[in-house]
Design an enzyme around this catalytic site. Sequence first.
Site, mmCIF file in Angstrom:
data_model
loop_
_atom_site.group_PDB
_atom_site.id
_atom_site.type_symbol
_atom_site.label_atom_id
_atom_site.label_comp_id
_atom_site.label_asym_id
_atom_site.label_seq_id
_atom_site.Cartn_x
_atom_site.Cartn_y
_atom_site.Cartn_z
ATOM 1 N N CYS A 116 0.844 -1.204 0.000
ATOM 2 C CA CYS A 116 0.000 0.000 0.000
ATOM 3 C C CYS A 116 0.879 1.254 0.000
ATOM 4 C CB CYS A 116 -0.913 0.009 1.212
ATOM 5 S SG CYS A 116 -2.050 1.417 1.248
ATOM 6 N N CYS A 163 -0.059 5.174 6.785
ATOM 7 C CA CYS A 163 -0.735 4.986 8.073
ATOM 8 C C CYS A 163 0.247 4.341 9.052
ATOM 9 C CB CYS A 163 -1.969 4.121 7.888
ATOM 10 S SG CYS A 163 -3.109 4.720 6.611
ATOM 11 N N CYS A 165 -19.397 -6.969 2.564
ATOM 12 C CA CYS A 165 -18.752 -5.726 2.976
ATOM 13 C C CYS A 165 -17.399 -5.668 2.276
ATOM 14 C CB CYS A 165 -18.576 -5.685 4.494
ATOM 15 S SG CYS A 165 -17.746 -4.198 5.128
ATOM 16 N N CYS A 205 -19.893 1.149 7.338
ATOM 17 C CA CYS A 205 -19.113 0.536 8.411
ATOM 18 C C CYS A 205 -17.936 1.471 8.659
ATOM 19 C CB CYS A 205 -18.643 -0.847 7.995
ATOM 20 S SG CYS A 205 -17.598 -1.678 9.221
ATOM 21 N N CYS A 264 0.001 0.604 10.255
ATOM 22 C CA CYS A 264 -0.320 -0.464 9.299
ATOM 23 C C CYS A 264 0.914 -1.181 8.745
ATOM 24 C CB CYS A 264 -1.139 0.101 8.149
ATOM 25 S SG CYS A 264 -1.694 -1.187 7.006
ATOM 26 N N CYS A 281 -16.429 -9.709 4.824
ATOM 27 C CA CYS A 281 -15.801 -8.458 4.411
ATOM 28 C C CYS A 281 -14.514 -8.748 3.652
ATOM 29 C CB CYS A 281 -15.498 -7.584 5.626
ATOM 30 S SG CYS A 281 -14.874 -5.940 5.197
ATOM 31 N N ARG A 283 -18.480 -3.311 16.968
ATOM 32 C CA ARG A 283 -17.719 -4.543 16.735
ATOM 33 C C ARG A 283 -16.351 -4.507 17.404
ATOM 34 N NH1 ARG A 283 -17.637 -4.708 11.395
ATOM 35 N NH2 ARG A 283 -19.545 -5.945 11.384
#
Length: 335
Positions: free
Chosen positions: A73, A77, A148, A208, A80, A117, A280
């Site tokens: 990616c 972040c 999702c 979500c 991550c 998801c 969740r």
Amino acid sequence: MASDIISFHPAPPTADAGAAIPSPSPWPVDKVLALFELPFNDLMYRAQQVHREHFDASSVEMATLLSIKTGGCPEDCHYCPQAARYDAGVTAQKMLALDAVLEAARRAKANGATRFCMGAAWRGPKERDLEQVEAMVREVKALGLETCATLGMLGEGQAQRLKQAGLDYYNHNLDTAPDFYADIVSTRAYGQRLDTLDQVRDAGMKVCCGGIVGMGESRRQRAGLIAQLANLDPYPESVPVNHLVQVEGTPMFGLDPLDPFEFVRTIAVARITMPKARVRLSAGRRQLGEAIQAMCFLAGANSIFVGDKLLTTDNPEIHEDHALLAKLGMRTALA
């Protein structure tokens, strides 16, 4: 104070979302912070009252999250391990084949999951990527599962295409409070996250959206995250609350861990401010242990991710989750 200002970014409610989730009452940061600062027993009691008003308190939704495209990616972040710029032991991989995704979806359904998801480590999907994801959504939906996806920022028309393919929910987390966000991410602006949520709502999908706690934020900033979520109009139908999993090689590795009772408080405050949302327990459940998870259920959590992996981080084994629910006299929710 400037940090107390919430950037209200309302999106027009859809028929689906509007029927389930009402327009929110305003939740200024100070009002949310006051909930955090209640005596623990009082906060838990209030959260349990709200929870029982809207849900069966002994029922827990089970969802499964599969990484359909791992690593590489371009974002930064700080939490991550899938960011290409960090040496966190994650190797970039190609997108999974449709058959592999369907095998995972069938296994998830057999283990009691009602929502599936699919997550991809992208800044946003390209045209060729989206076509493959649309096929996955259609086939997973045909298995009788809620669908999702979390694919990063969406471009023009992409949310509508996902909706047409049968996608029920789109996940796009805010991560943290607006005034702490720049300490966590520099490659994507807070407003871009809100814009993607607008597109999801405009397309008629459910939202979500949650965040991560334990990244060095203050209690006030945790309140700022919850306030931002609760003031979305309507607030998200599904609110994943992640407990930071520190991965060596990422900038967040080595932080002092969040006190687990503060995590429970966050769950309780999310329940009170977003009474009809599914709250969740997401990343970090293995680190929390059974006792803290049980307290989170008491605080109003009523959904968990099941499966041995959440994208790239460890998660409790499915048999451990079933055993915990059995100990607590809880049962899995039906879709």
